[in-house]
Scaffold this active site. Structure first.
Site, PDB file in Angstrom:
ATOM      1  N   GLN A 136       3.395  22.529  20.926  1.00  0.00           N
ATOM      2  CA  GLN A 136       4.292  21.386  21.098  1.00  0.00           C
ATOM      3  C   GLN A 136       4.081  20.700  22.436  1.00  0.00           C
ATOM      4  O   GLN A 136       4.113  19.470  22.536  1.00  0.00           O
ATOM      5  CB  GLN A 136       5.748  21.848  20.982  1.00  0.00           C
ATOM      6  CG  GLN A 136       6.776  20.741  21.088  1.00  0.00           C
ATOM      7  CD  GLN A 136       6.655  19.715  19.981  1.00  0.00           C
ATOM      8  OE1 GLN A 136       6.311  20.054  18.847  1.00  0.00           O
ATOM      9  NE2 GLN A 136       6.910  18.454  20.294  1.00  0.00           N
ATOM     10  N   GLU A 137       3.846  21.475  23.474  1.00  0.00           N
ATOM     11  CA  GLU A 137       3.756  20.925  24.824  1.00  0.00           C
ATOM     12  C   GLU A 137       2.484  20.114  25.051  1.00  0.00           C
ATOM     13  O   GLU A 137       2.525  19.041  25.657  1.00  0.00           O
ATOM     14  CB  GLU A 137       3.832  22.057  25.866  1.00  0.00           C
ATOM     15  CG  GLU A 137       5.193  22.723  25.986  1.00  0.00           C
ATOM     16  CD  GLU A 137       6.208  21.841  26.703  1.00  0.00           C
ATOM     17  OE1 GLU A 137       5.833  20.764  27.201  1.00  0.00           O
ATOM     18  OE2 GLU A 137       7.385  22.230  26.771  1.00  0.00           O
ATOM     19  N   SER A 138       1.346  20.625  24.610  1.00  0.00           N
ATOM     20  CA  SER A 138       0.080  19.987  24.996  1.00  0.00           C
ATOM     21  C   SER A 138      -0.934  19.840  23.881  1.00  0.00           C
ATOM     22  O   SER A 138      -2.028  19.334  24.124  1.00  0.00           O
ATOM     23  CB  SER A 138      -0.570  20.809  26.120  1.00  0.00           C
ATOM     24  OG  SER A 138      -0.964  22.085  25.621  1.00  0.00           O
TER      25      SER A 138
END
Length: 747
Positions: free
Chosen positions: A600-602
């Site tokens: 989700q983050e990167s």
């Protein structure tokens, strides 16, 4: 010998290898070599030395080819090492030892020979090699060659020629501003040395105005001062520089630049300056009280064109300080003072957010219902926010009939799949409150069926179990669920990329993969097993993942059985899994939760940097990284966050601290990871609810609310795909917030 002729035509690059193999076989085998060609084609077993006794001729040739590719990679690694050690002649000798079979990497061979010649103060030889390199039409090194040629001509004092190459590279280069500024500086310096002063000043000025945050900016300033000894940056340039710093989220630098500008005397310009200063102080997280002091002066002057913006910024300041009462007063003042403003819909939804945060459910139902009509000044997105708030507020105060109306309208009018599933879920929860069990069970089963292993599918399973209803949804085909499709290798990459990877030429390999994926995407789409294999290739998987993600999202509408399984594993790959498992075990966090956060983050991009400065795979803020390094007793540099192992280690450790802080509650830990621990503490203190499904819906920050739902969706899917269970995810919804959470002054 007709077979040898055919073989030579088809496999000429490997022919030397074939001859060497044949010669070795002559020495080590009792096979009659007159019939060797026929035996080579049919791959009959040959009696050779002990280590080759069970290999066919085909296998021998394949082994020889593989060994040869590895030898090229080793030679490249050696040559680059020699260049780094300034042993240029030895490096050139190694690169010149390549034979015709190294045709895949001929452009890189020529480039590094030219580079070694240039660094060895032999630009003439470098230029001759570059001319050969320019014949490699398909090479991605074309621009690199132009820059290298420019450097060669520059070093011989042929500045006009150097400028031509630099300008050509600048016009055709599509890379980052970092590369652009480097080229601009080279062009400016070439013009300066060829005494074309006006053109040199133009290029230096462009760097100073458009790229003030670049490394080259100081060099450009030095260049301007060589040409104009008394040069100072003009005031109008400074404003451009402030805007550029601000655009790149470098608020402290923007504030420092602004403070070098003389405060204007003209009233409107002065107000513009003061508002910008207040804004940058706020964004740079400096003294909010200082920012408010400036803003209040602007607000008091009703004739000021910036009074309106000052009210909104002041409200944000007070909200940041946790003083919702003053923030509300300011927003109400805005609506009263500017009733015809085009931004009043935005202001109203800001007020609504404050009311939701404070849990003023009755107030919301009483005062916002009037905006739920067709003639309102709100746009569609703002109407949706109001209707959503009215639905949950009605639910919380027990107005079941009103809640049913709002949730029914929301679920029928929503296009986003997650939101639609959510409103169906809450429609069924409202029916349950009414005492109806049959209809809610039907709706919950349809959510499980239509939104496979999503956040709301997990909630629906949990709720069906809680009310004693069966799930009755087939989620996996047991016969096919164990199909092995994992290949931890990069065997599907072209030979050129394999050689670069084995030579540890990471930057070059990444550029080649980016190009190859773009050209080959349609071809590899039909080979999902190949994509899974590529996605296990660590550092370069994110390039592939970004390209294929949107192509295969359609398969998430089906449960992962039979032929669908491979597509789910493409969309939820085990990238960097060895590092994740190592640190997950060390810090007692589920590896699949860490994978979900990273996804989700990167999207698995180790070089990702957000506008706010969050860095790397798990998007660690530099200040958070510094705090973690102190707790772990390690040295810290913000650039370390681009190292995948460091980032995974820090991110997993931070997640473990948040889980510990909130008593193992994954929802609260994830909300803290995205929205900040202080915000979550504030929300918990307001005691909205102890039901975790309802708590998620009441999170005031839309970004954080969506983040929690998406990460938990990924967590469920990872657990199901690779652990064959989802009970660990369902348990999350049974947790309740602890009466008291642990204080953690480190974060």
């Amino acid at each position: 010998m007709k077979f040898k002729a055919i073989f030579l035509i088809l496999f000429s690059p490997l022919w030397t290898s074939c001859l060497k193999t044949e010669e070795r076989l002559k020495k080590t085998s009792h096979v009659n070599m007159d019939s060797y060609d026929d035996q080579l084609i049919s791959s009959n077993t040959l009696e050779v030395k002990e280590k080759d006794r069970n290999k066919s001729s085909h296998e021998l040739l394949f082994s020889t080819k593989t060994e040869f590719k590895q030898s090229i990679a080793d030679s490249f690694k050696k040559a680059i090492g020699l260049i780094n050690e300034k042993r240029y002649k030895e490096a050139i000798s190694v690169l010149n030892s390549f034979d015709a079979r190294a045709y895949e990497v001929e452009d890189y061979r020529l480039y590094y020979i030219a580079k070694a010649h240039l660094m060895n103060s032999n630009p003439g030889s470098a230029i001759k090699i570059i001319e050969k390199l320019e014949e490699e039409k398909q090479s991605i090194l074309k621009n690199d060659a132009l820059i290298l040629a420019g450097d060669a001509y520059f070093s011989t004092g042929q500045y006009d020629k150097a400028t031509q190459y630099y300008e050509k590279a600048f016009q055709s280069d599509e890379k980052t501003s970092l590369r652009k500024t480097s080229l601009l500086l080279k062009i400016a310096q070439s013009y300066e040395l060829s005494e074309k002063t006006i053109k040199a000043r133009e290029k230096y000025a462009k760097i100073l105005r458009e790229f003030p945050d670049s490394i080259e900016a100081q060099e450009a300033l030095n260049g301007m001062r060589r040409l104009v000894p008394q040069f100072v940056i003009p005031e109008e340039w400074k404003w451009d520089r402030v805007e550029k710093f601000e655009k790149n989220r470098l608020f402290e630098e923007a504030l420092a630049e602004l403070e070098t500008i003389q405060i204007p005397k003209q009233k409107e310009e002065k107000e513009k300056y003061l508002f910008k200063k207040a804004f940058l102080i706020f964004k740079a997280r400096k003294s909010i009280s200082e920012s408010l002091k400036i803003l209040m002066k602007l607000i008091s002057n009703r004739k000021s064109k910036l009074s309106l913006d000052a009210i909104l910024l002041s409200a944000s300041c007070y909200k940041k300080l946790g003083d919702y009462k003053k923030a509300r007063v300011l927003l109400q003042l805005y609506l009263k003072r500017y009733p015809e403003s085009k931004d009043k819909g935005d202001v109203l939804t800001r007020l609504l957010e404050l009311d939701l945060t404070e849990g003023r459910w009755n107030f919301i139902v009483k005062n916002y219902s009037k905006f739920d009509n067709e003639k309102t000044f709100l746009d569609d997105n703002q109407k949706h926010k109001v209707m959503r708030a009215l639905g949950f507020s009605s639910f919380l105060i027990g107005d079941i009939s009103k809640a049913l109306q709002y949730f029914d309208r929301l679920r029928r009018g929503e296009n986003d799949q997650m939101e639609q599933a959510g409103y169906n879920y809450w429609y069924s929860m409202t029916l349950l409150k009414k005492g109806n069990r049959v209809k809610p069970a039907e709706i919950l089963r349809s959510i499980i069926q239509n939104y496979p292993l999503s956040y709301y599918a997990m909630l629906s399973m949990f709720k069906l179990k809680e009310i004693g209803e069966s799930i009755d949804v087939k989620m996996v085909d047991d016969e096919n669920s164990e199909k092995n499709i994992e290949r931890d290798s990069c065997e599907y990459f072209p030979d050129k990329i394999k050689i670069l990877l084995n030579a540890q030429m990471q930057r070059e390999a990444e550029r080649e993969i980016e190009t190859w994926i773009g050209e080959s995407l349609k071809e590899i789409e039909g080979k999902p097993d190949a994509i899974v294999g590529i996605l296990r290739c660590s550092d370069y998987a994110n390039i592939v993942f970004r390209r294929v993600q949107t192509k295969f999202n359609k398969y998430l509408s089906y449960y992962p059985y039979k032929d669908i399984l491979v597509f789910w594993k493409i969309l939820y790959p085990l990238i960097f899994i060895d590092d994740v498992r190592e640190f997950s075990l060390k810090f007692n966090v589920s590896p699949y939760l860490v994978m979900s956060v990273m996804r989700q983050e990167s999207s698995f991009n180790s070089q990702a940097t957000s506008l706010e400065g969050a860095t790397g795979l798990m998007q660690i803020m530099p200040q958070t990284g510094q705090n973690i390094s102190k707790l772990l007793g390690e040295e810290f540099d913000r650039f370390l966050l681009y190292d995948r192992r460091v980032n995974i280690k820090f991110g997993t450790y931070y997640l473990s601290r948040l889980l510990d802080k909130f008593g193992g509650n994954e929802i609260l830990a994830l909300a803290s990871y995205n929205g900040g621990p202080r915000n979550v503490e504030n929300w918990l203190k307001r005691r909205w609810t102890d039901q975790m499904d309802l708590f998620v819906e009441l999170i005031p920050l839309e970004q954080t609310r969506n983040y929690v739902r998406r990460v938990l969706t990924s967590y469920a899917r990872y657990s199901f795909l690779y652990d064959k269970k989802i009970d660990n995810v369902l348990e999350i919804f049974s947790r309740r917030p602890l009466p008291n959470f642990k204080e953690d002054p480190s974060f």
